[in-house]
Design an enzyme around this catalytic site. Structure first.
Site, PDB file in Angstrom:
ATOM      1  CG  HIS A 183      -1.750   1.224   1.379  1.00 48.88           C
ATOM      2  ND1 HIS A 183      -3.089   1.273   1.068  1.00 48.88           N
ATOM      3  CD2 HIS A 183      -1.434   2.480   1.808  1.00 48.88           C
ATOM      4  CE1 HIS A 183      -3.549   2.490   1.282  1.00 48.88           C
ATOM      5  NE2 HIS A 183      -2.560   3.235   1.744  1.00 48.88           N
ATOM      6  CD  GLU A 184       1.469   3.784   3.665  1.00 49.54           C
ATOM      7  OE1 GLU A 184       1.721   4.795   2.969  1.00 49.54           O
ATOM      8  OE2 GLU A 184       0.471   3.716   4.401  1.00 49.54           O
TER       9      GLU A 184
ATOM     10  CG  HIS B  95       0.535   6.433  -0.777  1.00 50.73           C
ATOM     11  ND1 HIS B  95      -0.497   7.096  -1.390  1.00 50.73           N
ATOM     12  CD2 HIS B  95       0.006   5.865   0.347  1.00 50.73           C
ATOM     13  CE1 HIS B  95      -1.608   6.932  -0.677  1.00 50.73           C
ATOM     14  NE2 HIS B  95      -1.326   6.190   0.369  1.00 50.73           N
TER      15      HIS B  95
ATOM     16  CG  HIS C  43       0.228   8.506  -7.192  1.00 53.57           C
ATOM     17  ND1 HIS C  43      -0.968   8.682  -6.545  1.00 53.57           N
ATOM     18  CD2 HIS C  43       0.074   9.102  -8.400  1.00 53.57           C
ATOM     19  CE1 HIS C  43      -1.802   9.338  -7.329  1.00 53.57           C
ATOM     20  NE2 HIS C  43      -1.196   9.608  -8.461  1.00 53.57           N
TER      21      HIS C  43
END
Length: 659
Positions: free
Chosen positions: A457-458, A461, A464
């Site tokens: 998940h992290e 980021h 992104h």
């Protein structure tokens, strides 16, 4: 605040002149490292240079090249602000963290001054965008000016500025009270019954042989899941649920009262209306309908799951069911017990399957496969010896793209959750490459499956940010609407769950035990168990946030009222709002965004279903979503990637355990 996001990349989702010299074998931009005096110097210099640049911009007549000028200003400010913000959260030196806070306060003041500057407002207003990216930037900048009160009467404008400054001061205090919470909980060796040997190894003990545990995640969550005795679980739960202390209740109350006053300056009835008009949902009514749909979907399942756990506790303790009450400190333990017995899944045993360094390798391997990049690790100077650094390189051309740091393990005074921090945002027009940091608090020896999902998940980021290819720096990376920012990272969690990508683990760790087809099926069934409790809790967090953003009131009294109405009820002596940093920070009137983003995340998985490692689909996703940052409207990007309007079907199947 929106006014800051439009000229700086969002903080932890959120390179400097005169930076001290440090070995740089990469030849690429790295994180500058400062002592406390260095923070003060670079901050003072950065503020002065930005003020001069703003004055020079304001002295020019007509729109001119305002978008290019703004881009240069944003980069200049980011080069000071983002490294200082990161150091405030990760520096082992308390003096550095303390020096960073007044610097961040000064940048809040500077940001308000910038967006209350009538001359710059006039120049941006008069500018005629030459392309869609300039048009989106103008829209974002105009919203920033409006939200900062540039068009308000002088007295209201001054009050808005004072509120912004006070909110930053309170945010820092709230986070500091959590980060520096000294609470330690002691347990006798007998009270550690059920904890695996790997957990006990290396834990601090006092002179009497008692274990002394802090409130960090690697200590807390495994304890709640495995500690056999209820009383130690109760004690630890209450300690954790008071993290940040009673003082944070007053801080949070003041934060929301000030936000309400800010909305009133604009003639709006609530902070929720003020904030949500800039998000995908646009109005509080849309959020409230969405939350009502979530509650309707999960209520019956939550009640059934709580009753199942109560039955499990009754059997475990050999107590009459009628006399058995399930408490919040029981749910993790008995849910894990059910998962072990019903699905043969033991989260602690999974740490052997996912050694931490190999889990990192796996995450990088998946990213390389999907997005046509390579990661090259280099030894560079960093803020702590644990920190690792990687270059991101185009696999076809060998061209340097960006870089990132990994700071994975807990330590005193460090940010105690998991987040990606932007250090440098991209700008193609300026030839600027991105840089980010992933900050977590993992077990050094291995991850359980939940933690592997957190890592994915992290890192979503991080991707992104570091794969961003935007024209203008204020639109870089995660500078997207708050109810979309989680979608790419939530989607990336799926690569921790599916058999095809998980087969890559053998390539990064041939000696690790491998999950079989049956293992992965059981793991997925175990993950689905407890979805009613999990999403009912998410609903509760979001409903609490929306209530405060609609009608500010003492947080603990409101929380007690809302939590008391749930099947598990409120546990006396707890104070969850004291540590609810999300709503003290950027998720105010926005916590619903985790679930709203998940609607989009689960639907965006559709093109990957045939082949989770298809580089062609990965390239299309990179081009349409990851690389675009905030230079296009979020819904337009999603529609382009899917080729249709998004659907919520997968989300509602997920939250009811049916996906």
């Amino acid at each position: 605040m929106r006014r800051l996001v439009v000229f700086l990349a969002a903080a932890a989702t959120m390179s400097c002149a005169a930076a001290p010299a440090a070995p740089n074998p990469t030849g690429h931009p790295l994180m500058p490292l400062y002592d406390a005096a260095g923070v003060e110097r670079v901050c003072a210099d950065g503020i002065a240079r930005a003020q001069k640049a703003i004055a020079d911009m304001g002295a020019r007549r007509g729109p001119g090249a305002i978008f290019g000028e703004w881009n240069r200003l944003a980069i200049q400010m980011e080069d000071v602000l983002n490294p200082v913000y990161l150091l405030a959260n990760v520096s082992p030196d308390k003096a550095v963290r303390d020096a960073a806070e007044p610097c961040l306060q000064k940048f809040t003041t500077l940001g308000t001054d910038l967006f209350q500057d009538e001359k710059l407002f006039a120049r941006v207003s008069a500018a005629a965008p030459a392309n869609p990216h300039q048009a989106k930037l103008k829209k974002d900048l105009m919203e920033g000016f409006e939200d900062s009160g540039v068009a308000l009467p002088p007295e209201k404008r001054a009050r808005a500025k004072a509120i912004f400054e006070k909110l930053e001061e309170l945010r820092q205090a709230f986070d500091r009270n959590i980060r520096d919470d000294p609470t330690r909980v002691k347990f006798t060796p007998e009270e550690m019954e059920g904890l695996p040997e790997g957990y006990l190894k290396g834990r601090k003990r006092d002179a009497d042989g008692n274990y002394v545990l802090g409130l960090d995640y690697p200590s807390y969550f495994p304890f709640l899941q495995n500690a056999r005795r209820e009383e130690p679980r109760r004690r630890y739960y209450i300690a954790k649920l008071n993290e940040g202390g009673a003082q944070n209740l007053d801080v949070l109350h003041e934060i929301f009262k000030l936000r309400q006053e800010l909305a009133g300056l604009y003639g709006m009835p609530s902070y929720a209306q003020y904030a949500l008009r800039r998000r995908m949902v646009e109005t509080p009514e849309v959020v409230n309908r969405f939350l009502a749909d979530v509650k309707t979907a999960v209520t019956a399942l939550e009640i059934r799951e709580v009753e199942e756990l109560r039955v499990e506790k009754s059997k475990d303790l050999a107590t009459p069911l009628a006399d058995t009450k399930i408490h919040r400190w029981d749910t993790s333990y008995y849910a894990e017990k059910v998962r072990r017995e019903r699905f043969s899944v033991d989260q602690e045993k999974l740490r052997r399957y996912f050694p931490t360094d190999k889990a990192v390798d796996y995450t990088l391997r998946v990213s390389q496969t999907l997005y046509g990049v390579k990661f090259k690790e280099s030894k560079v100077a960093a803020w702590h010896d644990d920190v690792r650094y990687f270059d991101v390189i185009d696999a076809k051309t060998g061209r340097f793209i960006s870089g990132f740091y990994l700071d994975l393990f807990p330590r005193e005074g460090k940010f105690n959750h998991a987040a990606a921090f932007p250090i440098r945002g991209a700008s193609r027009l300026a030839g600027r490459t991105p840089l980010a940091a992933l900050v977590t608090n993992f077990n050094r020896e291995g991850l359980n499956h939940d933690e592997l999902e957190t890592l994915m998940h992290e890192f979503g980021h991080v991707l992104h940010g570091v794969l961003s290819r935007v024209d203008y720096n204020p639109q870089a990376g995660t500078s997207v609407k708050g109810d979309f920012v989680e979608a790419p990272s939530q989607m990336f969690e799926e690569w921790a769950r599916r058999e095809q990508p998980l087969a890559l683990f053998k390539a990064v760790c041939p000696d690790c035990p491998q999950l079989t087809h049956e293992d992965i099926g059981r793991l997925e069934a175990a993950r689905r168990y407890g979805q009613g409790i999990r999403y009912a809790r998410q609903w509760l967090y979001a409903a609490f946030d929306m209530a405060l953003a609609t009608d500010p009131q003492p947080p603990l009294a409101l929380w007690k009222k809302l939590e008391s109405a749930t099947p598990l009820g409120f546990e006396e002596g707890t104070s969850f709002p004291s540590s609810f940093s999300h709503i003290a920070n950027q998720y105010a009137a926005g916590y619903y965004g985790y679930m709203w983003s998940e609607v989009l995340a689960l639907d965006m998985l559709t093109p990957f279903k045939a082949n989770m490692l298809d580089p062609k689909v990965g390239a299309r996703y990179l081009d349409t979503i990851l690389s675009q940052g905030g230079q296009q409207e979020e819904m337009a990007m999603v529609r382009k990637f899917l080729g249709r309007n998004p659907s919520s079907d997968a989300f509602f199947a997920e939250i009811t355990g049916k996906r």
